[in-house]
Design an enzyme around this catalytic site. Structure first.
Site, PDB file in Angstrom:
ATOM      1  N   THR A   1      32.148  46.281  15.097  1.00 30.07           N
ATOM      2  CA  THR A   1      31.275  46.473  13.945  1.00 30.07           C
ATOM      3  C   THR A   1      30.358  47.687  14.078  1.00 30.07           C
ATOM      4  O   THR A   1      29.614  48.009  13.161  1.00 30.07           O
ATOM      5  CB  THR A   1      30.425  45.214  13.662  1.00 30.07           C
ATOM      6  OG1 THR A   1      29.792  44.795  14.880  1.00 30.07           O
ATOM      7  CG2 THR A   1      31.296  44.081  13.161  1.00 30.07           C
TER       8      THR A   1
ATOM      9  N   HIS B   1      27.157  48.476  23.133  1.00 30.86           N
ATOM     10  CA  HIS B   1      25.805  48.394  23.671  1.00 30.86           C
ATOM     11  C   HIS B   1      25.878  47.637  24.985  1.00 30.86           C
ATOM     12  O   HIS B   1      26.937  47.128  25.368  1.00 30.86           O
ATOM     13  CB  HIS B   1      24.825  47.752  22.680  1.00 30.86           C
ATOM     14  CG  HIS B   1      25.233  46.405  22.160  1.00 30.86           C
ATOM     15  ND1 HIS B   1      25.208  45.279  22.946  1.00 30.86           N
ATOM     16  CD2 HIS B   1      25.691  46.005  20.944  1.00 30.86           C
ATOM     17  CE1 HIS B   1      25.615  44.225  22.247  1.00 30.86           C
ATOM     18  NE2 HIS B   1      25.917  44.642  21.031  1.00 30.86           N
TER      19      HIS B   1
ATOM     20  N   HIS C   1      27.771  44.411  25.713  1.00 30.13           N
ATOM     21  CA  HIS C   1      29.229  44.396  25.886  1.00 30.13           C
ATOM     22  C   HIS C   1      29.644  44.621  27.340  1.00 30.13           C
ATOM     23  O   HIS C   1      30.800  44.392  27.703  1.00 30.13           O
ATOM     24  CB  HIS C   1      29.884  45.521  25.061  1.00 30.13           C
ATOM     25  CG  HIS C   1      29.797  45.353  23.581  1.00 30.13           C
ATOM     26  ND1 HIS C   1      29.009  46.145  22.782  1.00 30.13           N
ATOM     27  CD2 HIS C   1      30.415  44.482  22.749  1.00 30.13           C
ATOM     28  CE1 HIS C   1      29.149  45.787  21.515  1.00 30.13           C
ATOM     29  NE2 HIS C   1      29.977  44.768  21.468  1.00 30.13           N
TER      30      HIS C   1
ATOM     31  N   LYS D   1      25.927  32.600  16.430  1.00 31.71           N
ATOM     32  CA  LYS D   1      25.318  33.239  15.273  1.00 31.71           C
ATOM     33  C   LYS D   1      24.823  32.179  14.305  1.00 31.71           C
ATOM     34  O   LYS D   1      25.401  31.106  14.192  1.00 31.71           O
ATOM     35  CB  LYS D   1      26.339  34.122  14.540  1.00 31.71           C
ATOM     36  CG  LYS D   1      27.115  35.081  15.426  1.00 31.71           C
ATOM     37  CD  LYS D   1      26.238  36.168  15.993  1.00 31.71           C
ATOM     38  CE  LYS D   1      27.049  37.281  16.616  1.00 31.71           C
ATOM     39  NZ  LYS D   1      28.009  36.884  17.608  1.00 31.71           N
TER      40      LYS D   1
ATOM     41  N   ARG E   1      28.126  37.782   9.291  1.00 34.39           N
ATOM     42  CA  ARG E   1      27.904  39.209   9.463  1.00 34.39           C
ATOM     43  C   ARG E   1      28.517  39.972   8.289  1.00 34.39           C
ATOM     44  O   ARG E   1      29.318  39.443   7.531  1.00 34.39           O
ATOM     45  CB  ARG E   1      28.557  39.686  10.765  1.00 34.39           C
ATOM     46  CG  ARG E   1      27.981  39.015  11.980  1.00 34.39           C
ATOM     47  CD  ARG E   1      28.607  39.531  13.246  1.00 34.39           C
ATOM     48  NE  ARG E   1      30.055  39.357  13.270  1.00 34.39           N
ATOM     49  CZ  ARG E   1      30.809  39.650  14.322  1.00 34.39           C
ATOM     50  NH1 ARG E   1      30.262  40.140  15.389  1.00 34.39           N
ATOM     51  NH2 ARG E   1      32.103  39.454  14.295  1.00 34.39           N
TER      52      ARG E   1
ATOM     53  N   GLN F   1      41.308  34.159  16.297  1.00 34.01           N
ATOM     54  CA  GLN F   1      41.153  34.558  17.694  1.00 34.01           C
ATOM     55  C   GLN F   1      42.159  33.835  18.578  1.00 34.01           C
ATOM     56  O   GLN F   1      42.716  34.426  19.505  1.00 34.01           O
ATOM     57  CB  GLN F   1      39.734  34.289  18.192  1.00 34.01           C
ATOM     58  CG  GLN F   1      39.527  34.771  19.631  1.00 34.01           C
ATOM     59  CD  GLN F   1      38.079  34.665  20.097  1.00 34.01           C
ATOM     60  OE1 GLN F   1      37.157  34.729  19.298  1.00 34.01           O
ATOM     61  NE2 GLN F   1      37.880  34.504  21.397  1.00 34.01           N
TER      62      GLN F   1
ATOM     63  N   ASP G   1      29.780  31.633  25.635  1.00 34.34           N
ATOM     64  CA  ASP G   1      29.753  31.129  24.263  1.00 34.34           C
ATOM     65  C   ASP G   1      31.121  31.231  23.591  1.00 34.34           C
ATOM     66  O   ASP G   1      31.308  30.748  22.477  1.00 34.34           O
ATOM     67  CB  ASP G   1      28.701  31.883  23.438  1.00 34.34           C
ATOM     68  CG  ASP G   1      28.959  33.379  23.365  1.00 34.34           C
ATOM     69  OD1 ASP G   1      29.705  33.902  24.223  1.00 34.34           O
ATOM     70  OD2 ASP G   1      28.406  34.033  22.459  1.00 34.34           O
TER      71      ASP G   1
ATOM     72  N   LYS H   1      15.242  38.750  25.236  1.00 32.63           N
ATOM     73  CA  LYS H   1      16.680  38.942  25.118  1.00 32.63           C
ATOM     74  C   LYS H   1      17.143  40.166  25.883  1.00 32.63           C
ATOM     75  O   LYS H   1      16.572  41.251  25.767  1.00 32.63           O
ATOM     76  CB  LYS H   1      17.079  39.066  23.646  1.00 32.63           C
ATOM     77  CG  LYS H   1      18.585  39.019  23.420  1.00 32.63           C
ATOM     78  CD  LYS H   1      18.925  38.853  21.955  1.00 32.63           C
ATOM     79  CE  LYS H   1      20.433  38.712  21.763  1.00 32.63           C
ATOM     80  NZ  LYS H   1      20.791  38.548  20.340  1.00 32.63           N
TER      81      LYS H   1
ATOM     82  N   LYS I   1      17.823  44.256  24.550  1.00 32.18           N
ATOM     83  CA  LYS I   1      17.034  44.541  23.352  1.00 32.18           C
ATOM     84  C   LYS I   1      15.679  45.117  23.747  1.00 32.18           C
ATOM     85  O   LYS I   1      15.096  44.744  24.754  1.00 32.18           O
ATOM     86  CB  LYS I   1      16.791  43.255  22.551  1.00 32.18           C
ATOM     87  CG  LYS I   1      18.045  42.663  21.898  1.00 32.18           C
ATOM     88  CD  LYS I   1      18.360  43.350  20.596  1.00 32.18           C
ATOM     89  CE  LYS I   1      19.463  42.598  19.849  1.00 32.18           C
ATOM     90  NZ  LYS I   1      19.777  43.227  18.563  1.00 32.18           N
ATOM     91  N   THR I   2      15.191  46.052  22.937  1.00 30.90           N
ATOM     92  CA  THR I   2      13.838  46.559  23.079  1.00 30.90           C
ATOM     93  C   THR I   2      13.186  46.507  21.706  1.00 30.90           C
ATOM     94  O   THR I   2      13.823  46.093  20.723  1.00 30.90           O
ATOM     95  CB  THR I   2      13.832  48.022  23.574  1.00 30.90           C
ATOM     96  OG1 THR I   2      14.414  48.855  22.548  1.00 30.90           O
ATOM     97  CG2 THR I   2      14.636  48.168  24.856  1.00 30.90           C
TER      98      THR I   2
END
Length: 438
Positions: free
Chosen positions: A40, A45, A48, A82, A86, A185, A206, A241, A244-245
């Protein structure tokens, strides 16, 4: 004979759950495994990276890794973890993202290795596939007839990812589109099993429910045996998390997250997290990591682990040059540096280094005509409260322009501009101010 992939993941803290028989299966001969990657965005990031690192360890163990770009599943959206659907992507965007992701993956996985004295690719070279390529021609009626009839609704409803979305805690329900995600999947695993002899799927903890839907399809439709292995979801000791920032995700793409900001993220992790992350996000040996941990525990203030972790992963994702530049940029704020060091920074890195520092905008003509220090410090910028304070600080030799001490008679000109756009003022060691050209 392959080396022990499971053993490697275990000591690195990268094993959460594994289907019985997987270790024996992998030690028998070279096997194939895949990790699904969300397409997506046109960059990975750091969230991954665990899956990518698992694939690299798999290849280093002598096995064949497949990176599956979820072109078809990316058009649906995975409900696992989620709370809402999305955005769906069109095909041109997916194809662009696929190519960009392959370029990043090639820094970790060997797609092009060849055998000695031969142009033939080695047996365990990495392969990139996109599930859109086999799903786009699959008619809906064919799918529900040939695949859907083998998996019951009861089986699908029992998955945790589905249960969570159907509880009262979820603000929205689950669409039929998302409900079918595990079927698509699962079919990916079946397709790779039948067409590429891929017998193992790797993923985050997950994903266990989706992966085991695939092993069930392989059993019922393919009359074979598939295996599942998951890694823990990466967490931070302080409960915030990972990856993340305040500014969002930490991306591998230098345009989205500069190498300096990338380096700083890893440099600033806690001692507890550094001890965990250096095992997961580097390829250092067990002996070297144990030695580094011992040295760090003796002198934690030196931050040996954080520095080695940040260096290793910055070089791996970007380059040695990017790491060297990030180190120099860090020293501008926290160590000794010169005007020349400042002028070597590109604009993005300069802005990242001085993020949050107060700024004032000055017309270019002011620099062309020469900007006196009183105007630069107070009258035209407000960096200091008054002209008299500016004179006092200059007299006390506490003012610098671009890291060089200046006197009252210094005049700032166009030659002082960094990237033809900025001048850095400084009072003392820690008070910075940026002049930006209009």
């Amino acid at each position: 004979m392959p080396s022990n992939f499971i053993e490697e993941l275990t000591w690195r803290g990268m094993l959460h759950d594994v289907m019985p028989g997987t270790e024996v299966h992998l030690l028998e001969e070279m096997r194939s495994a895949y990790v699904g990657i969300d397409p997506t965005a046109d960059s990975l990031h750091i969230g991954h990276l665990v899956g990518v690192m698992m694939l690299r360890h798999f290849q280093l163990a002598g096995h064949k890794p497949y990176a599956l770009i979820g072109g078809a599943t990316g058009m649906i959206g995975d409900p696992s973890g989620k709370s809402a659907e999305r955005n769906l992507l069109d095909e041109p965007t997916l194809r662009h993202n696929q190519q960009a992701l392959k370029e990043q993956l090639s820094r970790f996985l060997d797609f092009d290795s060849t055998a000695a004295n031969s142009s033939e690719k080695t047996a365990n070279n990495a392969v990139l596939v996109n599930n859109y390529d086999w799903m786009k021609e699959f008619l809906f009626l064919d799918f529900i007839r040939d695949v859907g009839k083998h998996i019951t609704v009861n089986y699908m409803m029992a998955k945790d990812s589905v249960k969570k979305r159907l509880t009262s805690e979820a603000k929205e329900g689950m669409s039929f589109t998302e409900f079918t995600y595990q079927m698509v999947q699962g079919y990916d695993f079946l397709h790779l099993y039948l067409n590429h002899n891929c017998s193992l799927q790797l993923g985050g903890s997950d994903q266990w429910g989706n992966i085991t839907t695939g092993t069930e399809m392989i059993r019922r439709i393919g009359n074979g045996k598939g295996y599942a292995l998951t890694c823990p979801l990466i967490t931070k000791a302080d409960g915030t998390k990972f990856g993340k920032t305040e500014g969002g995700n930490i991306w591998l793409d230098a345009e989205r997250t500069s190498p300096y900001r990338f380096y700083q993220y890893w440099l600033n992790v806690s001692d507890e997290d550094a001890e965990k992350y250096i095992k997961i996000f580097t390829f250092l040996s067990r002996e070297e990591i144990d030695k580094l941990i011992g040295e760090h525990q003796e002198a934690p203030h030196v931050r040996i682990l954080q520095k080695r972790l940040a260096g290793e992963i910055t070089v791996m994702v970007h380059s040695q040059e990017d790491f060297d530049n990030a180190l120099k940029a860090s020293n501008i704020l926290f160590g000794k540096s010169t005007s020349e060091d400042l002028k070597k920074l590109d604009e993005k890195t300069f802005l990242d280094v001085f993020d949050g520092v107060p700024q004032a905008e000055i017309l270019r003509s002011e620099f062309e005509n020469g900007l006196d220090m009183i105007g630069a410090l107070a009258d035209k910028t407000g960096f200091l409260a008054s002209n008299s304070e500016a004179r006092r600080e200059l007299k006390q030799n506490s003012i610098s322009v671009n890291k060089e001490k200046v006197a009252t008679d210094y005049v700032i000109t166009s030659s002082d501009l960094i990237n033809d756009k900025f001048v850095l003022l400084q009072r003392g060691k820690k008070n910075y101010f940026v002049l930006k050209v209009l």
